[in-house]
Design a protein around this motif. Structure first.
Motif, short mmCIF file in Angstrom:
data_model
loop_
_atom_site.label_atom_id
_atom_site.label_comp_id
_atom_site.label_asym_id
_atom_site.label_seq_id
_atom_site.Cartn_x
_atom_site.Cartn_y
_atom_site.Cartn_z
N THR A 1 0.83 -1.26 0.13
CA THR A 1 -0.06 0.17 -0.08
C THR A 1 0.67 1.21 0.02
O THR A 1 1.83 1.33 0.64
N THR B 1 1.40 5.42 0.30
CA THR B 1 1.00 6.58 1.09
C THR B 1 1.30 7.82 0.23
O THR B 1 2.24 7.99 0.02
N HIS C 1 -10.47 16.82 0.66
CA HIS C 1 -11.16 15.57 1.14
C HIS C 1 -11.77 14.75 0.07
O HIS C 1 -11.58 13.61 0.15
N ALA D 1 -8.53 13.11 -1.12
CA ALA D 1 -8.14 12.17 -0.32
C ALA D 1 -8.89 10.83 -0.19
O ALA D 1 -8.59 9.72 -0.24
N ASP D 2 -10.41 11.06 -0.30
CA ASP D 2 -11.16 9.90 -0.30
C ASP D 2 -11.09 9.02 -1.80
O ASP D 2 -11.07 7.77 -1.23
N ARG E 1 -8.15 6.86 -1.34
CA ARG E 1 -8.51 5.75 -0.19
C ARG E 1 -9.33 4.61 -0.92
O ARG E 1 -9.26 3.37 -0.80
N ARG E 2 -10.30 5.17 -1.61
CA ARG E 2 -11.28 4.26 -2.35
C ARG E 2 -10.41 3.19 -3.43
O ARG E 2 -10.82 2.18 -3.94
N GLN F 1 -3.27 4.82 0.86
CA GLN F 1 -3.36 5.75 2.13
C GLN F 1 -2.96 7.08 2.00
O GLN F 1 -2.47 7.43 1.00
N VAL F 2 -3.49 8.11 2.97
CA VAL F 2 -3.46 9.39 2.81
C VAL F 2 -2.86 10.18 4.01
O VAL F 2 -2.88 9.46 5.26
N SER G 1 -2.23 13.88 5.50
CA SER G 1 -2.74 15.13 4.78
C SER G 1 -1.99 16.39 5.81
O SER G 1 -1.62 16.13 6.83
#
Length: 413
Positions: free
Chosen positions: A4, A6, A21, A24-25, A28-29, A33-34, A36
């Motif tokens: 994974t 980041t 956001h 970031a979402d 993740r989908r 990984q994020v 911030s």
């Protein structure tokens, strides 16, 4: 399955909270990984970020109160940029991030460009900006492998138009982090500047012999961005030896053409202690963007339309002299050996007899100024050949062989 990855997401969460956001979402989908980072000054995010604006200011030796009291938005964001870029470099050194994406208008873009430059070649850097590809962004602010996308419809608020840009960017930076093949540095690297082979041909004679000698060869297109990338890597001491044989970007800077590589062109290898072989390849011509009219001062000179992107005009003898003095001054600061090769029969293909840029008087003026301006510690060698002759490349190889033998060039990668 790849590990994974980041991605560091950077922006002003007080003004672009929804958009950041959303990015970031999206990451993740897709399985990423994020981490911030908020670089706001006045407002606060809707939810705490992993790196707060207070931490960013502290990394620049200030508090948010200090930043606010700076009294100037430009100075305030430069403080935040200093802190953000230091944190970005630290996060990568600690292996906490695998790539970066930043969002912004002119303010956010200005800051994110510094963060991108804090990361080495091979780390994905993606900028989503309302001024992507704009002439407002000078070449020397761009990282060698930066990627940008225009943030269409993204000045204020989340909408279906800007979601298209944001979703592409999220997928691109995560995909790049998963797919990238990091530079291995398992062989010493030769950094070489050139132009296309219709103009400068020495790379055809040099690449295979250099590879046979154990080098990896990276050739940079000296039309602005290529020179910028060359300088960025030279600044990082990435090269075992620099073959800076095409210098039109220095002349372009001298006359104000946009096709330059920044004010530090031809300085970073020397300051980093990298040995250099330098030649005035294509320093008889000035390159202009094809979409611009040739300035009146150059309208009556020899002219070459290379394509719809780039056109060239010739320098006068006096201008060539001034350019050589500039080049000599830049090289005088070098802390490692420099060989300057002056091919007396010409410096690019179109200056041969019968070609559009043939100007024996201008070439003679250049050679005369080289003799006057190029001085110790730079070692001058005049060559009885054209820069595109095999004899020129043979001289380059002979110097490299001598430097390998005496240890000037480090063969251990």
């Amino acid at each position: 399955m790849a590990a994974t990855k980041t991605i560091l997401v950077i922006g002003t969460y007080d003004t672009k909270d929804q958009e950041l956001h959303y990015v970031a979402d999206s990451i993740r989908r897709m399985g990423g990984q994020v981490l911030s980072m908020d670089v706001s000054v006045l407002g606060d995010p809707s939810n705490p970020t992993d790196v707060s604006k207070h931490q960013v200011a502290a990394a620049a030796g200030k508090s948010i109160g200090d930043v606010i009291n700076a009294g100037d938005e430009n100075l305030a964001m430069q403080i935040m940029a200093a802190g953000a870029s230091r944190i970005t470099a630290q996060l990568y050194a600690e292996r906490k991030i695998d790539g970066l994406i930043g969002l912004g208008g002119t303010m956010g873009t200005d800051l994110v460009l510094d963060c991108c430059q804090a990361l080495p070649l091979g780390v994905p850097k993606y900028v989503v900006s309302t001024v992507s590809f704009s002439p407002l962004i000078p070449t020397d602010r761009l990282s060698p492998d930066i990627q940008m996308i225009l943030w269409a419809g993204g000045l204020y608020g989340l909408n279906s138009v800007c979601r298209s840009s944001l979703s592409q960017a999220a997928g691109a930076v995560l995909g790049a982090a998963m797919a990238v093949e990091q530079p291995r540095r398992n062989r010493p690297v030769v950094g070489m500047t050139s132009l296309g082979s219709s103009c400068l041909k020495y790379m055809k004679y040099l690449r295979e012999p250099l590879e046979e000698r154990g080098f990896e060869v990276a050739v940079f297109h000296a039309t602005g961005m290529g020179g910028m990338a060359f300088e960025a890597l030279a600044r990082q001491d990435y090269f075992a030896v620099a073959l800076d044989l095409a210098l039109p970007e220095v002349g372009n800077l001298m006359v104000g053409s946009v096709a330059h590589a920044g004010k530090d062109r031809l300085t970073n290898a020397g300051l980093a202690g990298v040995p250099q072989i330098v030649a005035p390849g294509c320093t008889d011509l000035i390159d202009f963007a094809g979409w611009q009219a040739i300035p009146d001062a150059y309208a009556d000179r020899p002219f070459h339309a290379h394509n719809r992107l780039i056109v060239s005009s010739a320098l006068s003898g006096d201008e060539r002299r001034a350019l050589i003095r500039d080049i000599a001054e830049r090289l005088s600061k070098a802390t490692a050996p420099v060989k300057f090769l002056m091919p007396l029969h010409g410096v690019e293909e179109w200056d041969r007899e019968g070609q559009a840029a043939h100007d024996p008087d201008g070439l003679a003026a250049m050679a005369d100024e080289v003799r006057k301006a190029v001085a110790a510690p730079v070692d001058l060698r005049e060559l009885d050949c054209h820069i595109n002759d095999a004899a020129f490349a043979q001289e380059v190889l002979a110097i490299i062989d001598a430097w390998v033998a005496d240890g000037t060039i480090r063969m251990a990668a």
